[in-house]
Design an enzyme around this catalytic site. Structure first.
Site, PDB file in Angstrom:
ATOM      1  N   GLY A  48      10.940   0.038  -2.297  1.00 16.56           N
ATOM      2  CA  GLY A  48      10.452   0.948  -1.247  1.00 16.56           C
ATOM      3  C   GLY A  48      11.235   0.986   0.049  1.00 16.56           C
ATOM      4  O   GLY A  48      11.317   2.025   0.691  1.00 16.56           O
ATOM      5  N   ASP A 103       8.813  -1.297   3.701  1.00 17.86           N
ATOM      6  CA  ASP A 103       8.468   0.109   3.887  1.00 17.86           C
ATOM      7  C   ASP A 103       7.083   0.249   4.510  1.00 17.86           C
ATOM      8  O   ASP A 103       6.890   0.982   5.463  1.00 17.86           O
ATOM      9  CB  ASP A 103       8.545   0.881   2.552  1.00 17.86           C
ATOM     10  CG  ASP A 103       7.789   0.201   1.421  1.00 17.86           C
ATOM     11  OD1 ASP A 103       7.280  -0.932   1.588  1.00 17.86           O
ATOM     12  OD2 ASP A 103       7.706   0.800   0.324  1.00 17.86           O
ATOM     13  N   ASP A 106       0.256  -2.856   3.868  1.00 16.75           N
ATOM     14  CA  ASP A 106      -1.063  -2.295   3.574  1.00 16.75           C
ATOM     15  C   ASP A 106      -2.077  -3.445   3.654  1.00 16.75           C
ATOM     16  O   ASP A 106      -2.509  -3.813   4.737  1.00 16.75           O
ATOM     17  CB  ASP A 106      -0.970  -1.652   2.183  1.00 16.75           C
ATOM     18  CG  ASP A 106      -2.217  -0.874   1.781  1.00 16.75           C
ATOM     19  OD1 ASP A 106      -3.081  -0.642   2.634  1.00 16.75           O
ATOM     20  OD2 ASP A 106      -2.334  -0.504   0.606  1.00 16.75           O
ATOM     21  N   GLY A 108      -1.230  -6.481   3.056  1.00 18.00           N
ATOM     22  CA  GLY A 108      -0.443  -7.627   3.526  1.00 18.00           C
ATOM     23  C   GLY A 108      -0.220  -8.680   2.451  1.00 18.00           C
ATOM     24  O   GLY A 108       0.456  -9.678   2.694  1.00 18.00           O
ATOM     25  N   ASN A 109      -0.770  -8.490   1.285  1.00 19.84           N
ATOM     26  CA  ASN A 109      -0.588  -9.473   0.203  1.00 19.84           C
ATOM     27  C   ASN A 109       0.892  -9.690  -0.111  1.00 19.84           C
ATOM     28  O   ASN A 109       1.332 -10.815  -0.327  1.00 19.84           O
ATOM     29  CB  ASN A 109      -1.311  -9.032  -1.072  1.00 19.84           C
ATOM     30  CG  ASN A 109      -2.816  -9.100  -0.904  1.00 19.84           C
ATOM     31  OD1 ASN A 109      -3.320  -9.876  -0.095  1.00 19.84           O
ATOM     32  ND2 ASN A 109      -3.549  -8.274  -1.649  1.00 19.84           N
ATOM     33  N   THR A 110       1.654  -8.600  -0.132  1.00 21.38           N
ATOM     34  CA  THR A 110       3.080  -8.698  -0.446  1.00 21.38           C
ATOM     35  C   THR A 110       3.807  -9.531   0.598  1.00 21.38           C
ATOM     36  O   THR A 110       4.590 -10.423   0.257  1.00 21.38           O
ATOM     37  CB  THR A 110       3.705  -7.287  -0.510  1.00 21.38           C
ATOM     38  OG1 THR A 110       2.940  -6.503  -1.425  1.00 21.38           O
ATOM     39  CG2 THR A 110       5.144  -7.338  -0.970  1.00 21.38           C
ATOM     40  N   LYS A 134      -0.828   0.010   7.994  1.00 20.18           N
ATOM     41  CA  LYS A 134      -2.199   0.530   7.969  1.00 20.18           C
ATOM     42  C   LYS A 134      -3.093  -0.493   8.669  1.00 20.18           C
ATOM     43  O   LYS A 134      -3.595  -1.420   8.039  1.00 20.18           O
ATOM     44  CB  LYS A 134      -2.666   0.750   6.525  1.00 20.18           C
ATOM     45  CG  LYS A 134      -1.903   1.838   5.770  1.00 20.18           C
ATOM     46  CD  LYS A 134      -2.395   1.966   4.324  1.00 20.18           C
ATOM     47  CE  LYS A 134      -1.607   3.047   3.574  1.00 20.18           C
ATOM     48  NZ  LYS A 134      -1.909   3.064   2.123  1.00 20.18           N
ATOM     49  N   ARG A 168      10.335   9.262  -3.872  1.00 21.39           N
ATOM     50  CA  ARG A 168      11.080   8.400  -2.952  1.00 21.39           C
ATOM     51  C   ARG A 168      12.162   9.158  -2.195  1.00 21.39           C
ATOM     52  O   ARG A 168      12.574   8.764  -1.113  1.00 21.39           O
ATOM     53  CB  ARG A 168      11.756   7.252  -3.720  1.00 21.39           C
ATOM     54  CG  ARG A 168      10.805   6.263  -4.351  1.00 21.39           C
ATOM     55  CD  ARG A 168      11.584   5.030  -4.805  1.00 21.39           C
ATOM     56  NE  ARG A 168      10.850   4.210  -5.768  1.00 21.39           N
ATOM     57  CZ  ARG A 168       9.990   3.258  -5.445  1.00 21.39           C
ATOM     58  NH1 ARG A 168       9.721   3.022  -4.184  1.00 21.39           N
ATOM     59  NH2 ARG A 168       9.390   2.541  -6.377  1.00 21.39           N
TER      60      ARG A 168
HETATM   61  P1  IMP Z   1       0.363  -4.675   0.353  1.00 23.11           P
HETATM   62  O1  IMP Z   1       0.749  -5.870  -0.467  1.00 23.11           O
HETATM   63  O2  IMP Z   1      -1.050  -4.236   0.085  1.00 23.11           O
HETATM   64  O3  IMP Z   1       0.615  -4.836   1.829  1.00 23.11           O
HETATM   65  O4  IMP Z   1       1.187  -3.454  -0.178  1.00 23.11           O
HETATM   66  C1  IMP Z   1       2.499  -3.374   0.002  1.00 23.11           C
HETATM   67  C2  IMP Z   1       3.181  -2.512  -1.035  1.00 23.11           C
HETATM   68  O5  IMP Z   1       2.300  -1.592  -1.694  1.00 23.11           O
HETATM   69  C3  IMP Z   1       4.201  -1.680  -0.343  1.00 23.11           C
HETATM   70  O6  IMP Z   1       5.431  -2.372  -0.248  1.00 23.11           O
HETATM   71  C4  IMP Z   1       4.256  -0.440  -1.182  1.00 23.11           C
HETATM   72  O7  IMP Z   1       5.201  -0.629  -2.215  1.00 23.11           O
HETATM   73  C5  IMP Z   1       2.875  -0.311  -1.769  1.00 23.11           C
HETATM   74  N1  IMP Z   1       2.042   0.663  -1.000  1.00 23.11           N
HETATM   75  C6  IMP Z   1       1.045   0.379  -0.138  1.00 23.11           C
HETATM   76  N2  IMP Z   1       0.504   1.507   0.381  1.00 23.11           N
HETATM   77  C7  IMP Z   1       1.196   2.539  -0.174  1.00 23.11           C
HETATM   78  C8  IMP Z   1       1.123   3.987  -0.029  1.00 23.11           C
HETATM   79  O8  IMP Z   1       0.309   4.573   0.716  1.00 23.11           O
HETATM   80  N3  IMP Z   1       2.025   4.713  -0.763  1.00 23.11           N
HETATM   81  C9  IMP Z   1       2.942   4.125  -1.580  1.00 23.11           C
HETATM   82  N4  IMP Z   1       3.052   2.785  -1.730  1.00 23.11           N
HETATM   83  C10 IMP Z   1       2.176   2.003  -1.042  1.00 23.11           C
HETATM   84 MG    MG Z   2       7.329  -2.138  -1.009  1.00 22.05          MG
END
Ligand code: IMP
Ligand code: MG
Length: 178
Positions: A48, A103, A106, A108-110, A134, A168
């Site tokens: 991303g 990118d 969301d 934050g787990n990643t 977010k 993308r």
């Molecule tokens: P997290 O682990 O929930 O913070 O999510 C992070 C990953 O989920 C990002 O690096 C994106 O690849 C994917 N992601 C989260 N929200 C979106 C979105 O609205 N559109 C596309 N990908 C998303």
């Molecule tokens: Mg990502």
């Protein structure tokens, strides 16, 4: 507003390219100032963040390195669907200021997963820069040091972000409408 159809869904422009570039310029300048004199290595998280990382790097004036990492699901017998292994790190980062380029943050787990694994390499410090955040979803303790644009809890595509692998390549960011 410009619309686009990706697979079965319709999206509408929510963040035009100029607004994205303005945010990138702002945080690049801020990083140039904050990180002066440090041994900086940027780490773009694939897939991303490739566009964000590229545009940030074109504007950064620090003497610094960049590399790209990927989170890969463990394959094999243990099916802990959540644990992801960080791959692609070949650089010595033991004395470095690592700046993670994401990118979007969301849940934050990643980011938590990446921090945990990078800490094992004992860098001097780790900073986080994300193009999008977010805030209504993100409830982790780890501070996000550089945020491009805060967005509502909606699904978006474009500028590196995908819906099922597509979208993308869009230079603007689009929000799901139906
Ligand atoms: P997290 O682990 O929930 O913070 O999510 C992070 C990953 O989920 C990002 O690096 C994106 O690849 C994917 N992601 C989260 N929200 C979106 C979105 O609205 N559109 C596309 N990908 C998303
Ligand atoms: Mg990502």
């Amino acid at each position: 507003m410009k619309r686009v159809k990706i697979l079965d869904k319709e999206f509408e422009v929510s963040i035009p390219a100029e607004q994205i570039q303005a945010a990138i310029t702002r945080i690049s300048k801020q990083m140039d100032e904050d990180l002066k004199g440090k041994n900086v290595i940027f780490m773009g998280i694939l897939n991303g963040a490739f566009m964000f990382a590229s545009d940030i790097f074109k504007q950064i004036e620090l003497d610094c390195r960049i590399t790209f990492l990927k989170l890969a699901s463990y394959d094999g017998v243990r099916t802990s669907g959540k644990l992801k292994r960080l791959i692609g790190l070949n650089e010595d980062i033991s004395d470095a200021t690592v700046v993670i380029l994401e990118d979007i943050v969301d849940t934050g787990n990643t980011i938590v997963d990446i921090m945990k694994q990078l800490n094992g390499y004992e860098p001097k410090e780790i900073k986080i820069a994300t193009l999008l955040l977010k805030p209504s979803v993100y409830k982790k303790d780890i501070p996000v040091d550089y945020v491009g644009i805060e967005i509502p809890n909606e699904f978006i595509v474009g500028f590196g972000l995908d819906y099922d692998g597509y979208g993308r390549n869009l230079p603007d960011i689009y929000t799901l409408i139906k």
